[in-house]
Each structure stands twice: as C-alpha cells, then as structure tokens.
Design a protein around this motif. Structure first.
Motif, PDB file in Angstrom:
ATOM      1  N   ALA A  89       0.809  -1.220   0.000  1.00  0.00           N
ATOM      2  CA  ALA A  89       0.000   0.000   0.000  1.00  0.00           C
ATOM      3  C   ALA A  89       0.840   1.267   0.000  1.00  0.00           C
ATOM      4  N   ILE A  90       2.135   1.148   0.262  1.00  0.00           N
ATOM      5  CA  ILE A  90       2.975   2.348   0.324  1.00  0.00           C
ATOM      6  C   ILE A  90       3.136   2.925  -1.073  1.00  0.00           C
ATOM      7  N   PRO A  91       2.909   4.232  -1.266  1.00  0.00           N
ATOM      8  CA  PRO A  91       3.049   4.820  -2.605  1.00  0.00           C
ATOM      9  C   PRO A  91       4.482   4.704  -3.104  1.00  0.00           C
ATOM     10  N   SER A  92       4.631   4.580  -4.411  1.00  0.00           N
ATOM     11  CA  SER A  92       5.973   4.319  -4.945  1.00  0.00           C
ATOM     12  C   SER A  92       6.895   5.523  -4.781  1.00  0.00           C
ATOM     13  N   VAL A  93       6.310   6.746  -4.694  1.00  0.00           N
ATOM     14  CA  VAL A  93       7.176   7.908  -4.486  1.00  0.00           C
ATOM     15  C   VAL A  93       7.893   7.818  -3.142  1.00  0.00           C
ATOM     16  N   ILE A  94       7.193   7.263  -2.143  1.00  0.00           N
ATOM     17  CA  ILE A  94       7.818   7.116  -0.823  1.00  0.00           C
ATOM     18  C   ILE A  94       8.991   6.153  -0.918  1.00  0.00           C
ATOM     19  N   TYR A  95       8.806   5.057  -1.684  1.00  0.00           N
ATOM     20  CA  TYR A  95       9.918   4.134  -1.898  1.00  0.00           C
ATOM     21  C   TYR A  95      11.086   4.866  -2.545  1.00  0.00           C
ATOM     22  N   GLY A  96      10.759   5.715  -3.554  1.00  0.00           N
ATOM     23  CA  GLY A  96      11.811   6.455  -4.247  1.00  0.00           C
ATOM     24  C   GLY A  96      12.562   7.383  -3.309  1.00  0.00           C
ATOM     25  N   LEU A  97      11.827   8.103  -2.461  1.00  0.00           N
ATOM     26  CA  LEU A  97      12.474   9.023  -1.517  1.00  0.00           C
ATOM     27  C   LEU A  97      13.359   8.260  -0.539  1.00  0.00           C
ATOM     28  N   TRP A  98      12.816   7.146  -0.016  1.00  0.00           N
ATOM     29  CA  TRP A  98      13.622   6.344   0.904  1.00  0.00           C
ATOM     30  C   TRP A  98      14.860   5.825   0.197  1.00  0.00           C
TER      31      TRP A  98
END
Lengths: 342, 316
Positions: free
Chosen positions: B122-131
C-alpha cells in the motif's frame, strides 16, 4: 434514522455550495516553467497574496523547456524560462510572446567532497573536461595544481546533470560552448543535450538532492539551491583570468556590460562576460506573457503583479541570492509591461 | 412488472435480464476498446519517429535531442534487466514467505505477517523512491558497493566506481515493491490447495517439506506463475521509485554498479518538455514498445499457463 441521514446530506451539500461560492471569488492565475527562479517566485507569490488576497498564483516548476511548451500551447497564463526563446519558438506561438526579465541568477558548480569546503577553484578547461569525462578523478594533476593546499581524494568524480528540459542547462552549456570548441562540436547547447558522462537529476531540486546524498559528486545548480541546501560552490576563473565566487555582486558585474547593449526583446545571454569581478555563468530569467491577453480580468491581475515585482519584488531578491535588474533595464521593462493589452 | 419477470418466464425484449446482459457486455468490450484506442493513438503519435528511424530505433544507442537522433536500446536494456533481476530475487523470497504464512506459522502469527506484507504493497511508490535516494543509495555507496568492489570486483557485474544510484539500487527497490504482490497471491493460491492433498502426502509418510514439494506447490503452480507475472508487470511499469534511484544515464553496461535508464523513467523525465515534435514522437514510440513488451510477456505467460494446466489437469 432516515430523517437524520437526509438532514446530514442536505447540510453537507449546503456546506459544499457555500465553500464553492466563496472559492469562485478569487482569480487563479496559472504559470509553469523554470526551476531556476522558483525560490524567488514562490516568495513573491506568497508576499503578493498577503497584499492581494483575491488573486492566487499557481506555479509549477517543471523546467524551462516545459514552461515554453505550456505557454505556447496556452495551457497556462504565463510561462517562465531562463533560456530566451529562439526565433522558431517565437514563431510557433499563437500570438506575440514577450520576454519579461525578472531577476538575474548565477549557475554555480556545486560539489560534495568530504573534507573540502567552499571555494574549490575550477577553470573553464578543467570544468569542461570534467563534464566531457576527460578528467575522471578528483586528484587529477590539473585540479591539484589549481587548488594548492586542498586535500583532494583519489576517488572518481560523479558528474551530475539535468534530465529534464532546463534553462539552467541552456545557460551552463552555452558557457561551455563559448569556452571550448571541443564541447561546441561534440555536444552543443540547448535545454536538453546528449551528456557524455554523468547521472541525471530532475530539476534543480533533483540535482541538488543527488549531490547532497552522493559522495564525490559535482553538478550545476542555481545559486539559491546550493545556498539553501548548504552545499559548497566552486570559484570559477572568468574571462579576465580572476577566480570569482558566485554572489550578487559578481552576478550584477556580469550584467553591467550587457545592460548597456540590451536588445529590445531582452533576448541575451550573460555567459563569459568581461569584467574583473564578473561571474562567468550568469543569466537573466524571464517570464513569458502574451502581449495581447485574452482574459481581461486575469490580464489586469497579471500586469499588476508584474508591476509590483518590478519595483517591490526586486527588493526581496538579494535575500535569496538573486541579483536585482540593473536600473536601465528596469526602465525598459516598465515600458514593456505597460504595452501589454488586456 | 416489465422489469421483474417471474423466474420461469424469461422473455426476450426489453426486460431486466436483457438490460443486465447488454450493460455487462458493453463494459467488458469497453475495456478492450480502451486498450485498442490506446494502442492506435500511441501508434499515430509516434508515426514521425517510426517513419524516420524504423527498426533502427530498437537497436540504436544514441539519444540526442539536439540532433534528432533517437535510439531506444539503452532504455529497453535497462527496463528488461532491472525487471528480470528484481523478479529473480523477489520470487524465492515471496514464495518462501507465502509458504511460511500458510504452512509453518500458526494462524495468528501468519495473519499478522500477511497483514504487514500487504501494508508494504500500500505504500506509494514515491515514498519508496524518496527512501531509496535518501537512505538506501548512500548506504549502497558507502557500504555495499565498496564491499562488492573489493571482493567481487573481478567479475564484470560488480566492477566500476560506486555511485550509490545504480542498477543495483533499482533492482533492490523493485524487489521490495513486488514481494508483497507475489506473496499475497501465492498465499491465496496455497490456501486454496485442498487439505486432502496435504493429508494424502502425509499419509504416504512424507515430511513437511516433502509434502509441500509434492502436494502443495505442484497443485498451485499455475497460480504462482500468475502471481509472478503480475509482479513482473509491476516491475516493468514502475516509474517514480526507479527514476529516483537508477541514475538516469542512457548507457548499457555489464556492471550492476553503473547507473542506467528505464523506459518509464525517460518518458517521465522528458515528456513534459519534449523540445520538438520528433522528440515527443520518439518518447511515444518508447511507450508503444513498453506496451508491446507487456502484451508479449502476458501472452507468453498465458501460453505457459495453458500448457501447464493441460498436462497436469489440476490446480487453480
């Protein structure tokens, strides 16, 4: 139960209608374009909203290339670009597009070298060779020679550039074009070029972020981004042979000569200008507006904003390390703004 | 009266059944229609580039907006390599997790882990990118990549200077993103295996692992393949997270430590301000290639599924 639900729905609809009514009272002006001046533009929009709460500006910093494309397609009310439009681009626009110079900025070379602070000295040749991929390590003899006393590591240089269509890229590559015939023939200049080496970041923000998180990296950003992110920037050797640090004074010095011969449509570049204190990679940044505004109400609001930024807005520029326009340019711009019809 | 005929009196004409059937048929065909329209529109938009470069577009390596020279091979290579590698890493991890949830863990622990894995999806992919760019890429540059350089640097896959943002970073991020998808579906598939199959294997004297190997996995093979294909679909199309950590450099290299570029990334980066009509058409053509690759993968998966279910005769 049914009556309560009905009452709730009616109340909700009523509340929506109320807020929709009040929202319609303010004018929304949309703009898009350069990331180069985004810090000063967002400051201006927020300050202007305090004086004129009935106007709201919405600016998308998508890069100069995007700004040019959107204003030509008329999906926004104004565009923003650091690169002046070419004749072909002006012809493609459905109407006469005016360049309104707002402030001047410097494109600085910023880096992330553990242990090395501000003021790394780079010449036109070493900078070009780093971006061509000829100089690959930080402790290259030419860099060491220019920087006595600085401990340069033996690590490979991680070059960072822009992936999107960027006026900052246009200013930077036009500088490299003017100092290096090899660069001119191999790569050229433009908002998007085919970079020989390097990683790509999206927007000035992307490049600054990439440099901040990657050790041994080097890249080019607008001065405000390096300053706000506390990244060190290099001193460049200018045309007269002096190593100059980017600052408001050196940016204004770069514009001093060009201001005397400013063309009527303001389309000029400030790279590699003569002058003892002139910073070699500087540029105007422009707002792009149509000389004939279709929407009278929006046109008037836009012209009022332009007049405000030309006088009051300029005073806020130095705090964000943008140089205000030279006095004679201000006079010329005032006449241009007054010529906008709505 | 007209809209609710008695069950034994199905009439033709404008009754509820007919309306229901027509609406559902319309919706089903509209999805096909949308897909067809998308393909046709993309083909038309990419015509200037198709006509200019032809097949050389797929083999060309230069991407030069200034001179109008466009070749998509670095992007195709980047997309295909990052997706396949991340799939290769994610599949054993996901199947093992699903097996743990269904076979090994007790019911409560299993459901907690399943919920946590689904939370990852459920985590948005932008959050993955930022992390990825703020935490993982610097960690890779400081710790993992120098380690790989020192110990495995003689292999062409781990040679080259450590950048942090690289193919390796993209593969790891994609792996984290597709594990939840494959795990959830595999878990459902494994739960659908009838207990009679498991009991039969145990009755024959199988250990737990032998039971899983003989009875559970072969029964759920086609479902697991379906899950893997869905994961691959997500990996190929993932844009934001990959753009932030892959380095955006259109170069083909053997080394995982070098930066790369994928097809969705170049479209996301350059489309908003494609400087000329040819540039925009070339980006559309990349989108068309991406669509075609996705269709080919799905088609091959269907083919594989069909051949497998035909031979075993069982399973979901």
């Amino acid at each position: 139960m049914n009556a309560i639900r009905k009452a709730f729905v009616t109340l909700a609809l009523f509340a929506c209608a109320l807020t929709a009514g009040t929202a319609g009272a303010e004018t929304l002006i949309n703009g898009a374009g350069a990331t180069f001046p985004y810090p000063i533009y967002s400051k201006w929009f927020s300050e202007y909203a305090k004086i004129h709460p009935d106007v709201k500006f919405n600016y998308q910093s998508i890069g100069s290339g995007g700004g040019i494309k959107q204003i030509t397609a008329q999906t926004v009310d104004f565009g923003a670009s650091d690169k002046p439009l070419s004749d072909a681009e002006l012809k493609a626009a459905p109407g006469q597009l005016l360049h309104i110079p707002t402030v001047m900025g410097a494109v600085v070379v910023t880096y992330n070298l553990p242990g090395v602070g501000k003021g790394l000295k780079l010449t036109a040749e070493t900078l070009t060779d780093i971006y061509m991929g000829t100089i690959t390590k930080w402790n290259d003899p030419r860099l060491v020679k220019d920087n006595p006393g600085v401990k340069l590591p033996a690590s490979p240089i991680v070059v960072v550039h822009r992936t999107d269509g960027s006026g900052t890229t246009a200013i930077f590559t036009s500088y490299l074009n003017s100092v290096s015939p090899a660069w001119k023939s191999k790569v050229g200049t433009g908002t998007s070029v085919s970079w020989p080496v390097g990683l790509g970041g999206k927007g000035n923000e992307g490049v600054a972020g990439q440099i901040k998180t990657t050790a041994n990296s080097i890249g080019y950003v607008e001065l405000a981004y390096a300053f706000e992110n506390k990244l060190p920037y290099a001193s460049l050797k200018n045309k007269d042979g002096h190593f100059v640090e980017p600052s408001i004074a050196s940016t204004s010095a770069a514009a001093a000569g060009a201001a005397k011969h400013m063309p009527a449509d303001y389309r000029t570049l400030l790279v590699n200008q003569p002058g003892k204190n002139a910073y070699p990679i500087a540029g105007f940044t422009y707002l792009l507006v149509y000389s004939h505004q279709k929407d009278a109400a929006k046109g008037k609001q836009l012209v009022d904003f332009l007049k405000w930024e030309l006088h009051k807005g300029q005073k806020m520029a130095p705090a964000l390390l943008y140089a205000p326009l030279p006095a004679n340019v201000v006079k010329m711009v005032e006449k241009t703004i007054n010529s906008i019809k709505y | 009266m007209i809209f609710s005929p008695p069950r034994w009196n199905i009439r033709h004409g404008l009754n509820g059944d007919f309306i229901f059937k027509s609406i559902t048929v319309l919706f089903a065909f509209s999805i096909l229609g949308i897909l067809l329209l998308m393909t046709v529109e993309m083909y038309q938009q990419s015509l200037p580039s198709l006509l200019k470069t032809g097949w050389a577009f797929i083999t060309g390596r230069e991407w030069d907006a200034v001179n109008g020279d466009f070749g998509a091979l670095p992007y195709i290579h980047g997309s295909v390599v990052s997706s396949i590698l991340s799939l290769a890493l994610a599949t054993p991890l996901s199947i093992a997790t699903a097996l743990f949830i269904t076979e090994v863990a007790n019911r409560k622990a299993g459901s907690v882990i399943a919920a946590l894995v689904e939370l990852l999806a459920a985590i948005p992919s932008v959050i993955y990118g930022l992390w990825g760019i703020l935490v993982m890429a610097p960690w890779l540059q400081r710790t993992v990549e120098p380690f790989l350089n020192d110990h495995l640097g003689f292999l062409p896959f781990f040679s080259g200077p450590p950048y942090g943002v690289s193919m390796l970073a993209a593969v790891l991020i994609l792996m984290i993103m597709i594990v939840p998808i494959i795990t959830s579906i595999t878990k459902e598939v494994l739960l659908a295996v009838p207990d009679s199959q498991r009991e039969a294997a145990i009755a024959l004297g199988a250990t737990r692992w032998e039971m899983i190997r003989m009875a559970v996995i072969p029964y759920g093979r086609s479902g697991i393949l379906g899950a893997v294909i869905l994961g691959l679909g997500r990996a190929i199309g993932e844009t934001m997270a990959v753009t932030m950590v892959i380095g955006n450099t259109p170069k083909i290299s053997w080394s995982l430590l070098d930066p790369a570029y994928t097809m969705p990334s170049v479209i996301a980066n350059e489309f908003a301000e494609a400087s000329s009509q040819l540039h925009g058409a070339a980006l559309m053509e990349i989108g068309l290639i991406l669509l075609v690759i996705t269709l080919i993968i799905n088609f091959m998966a269907r083919l594989l599924l069909w051949s497998m279910t035909r031979s075993t005769g069982g399973g979901a």
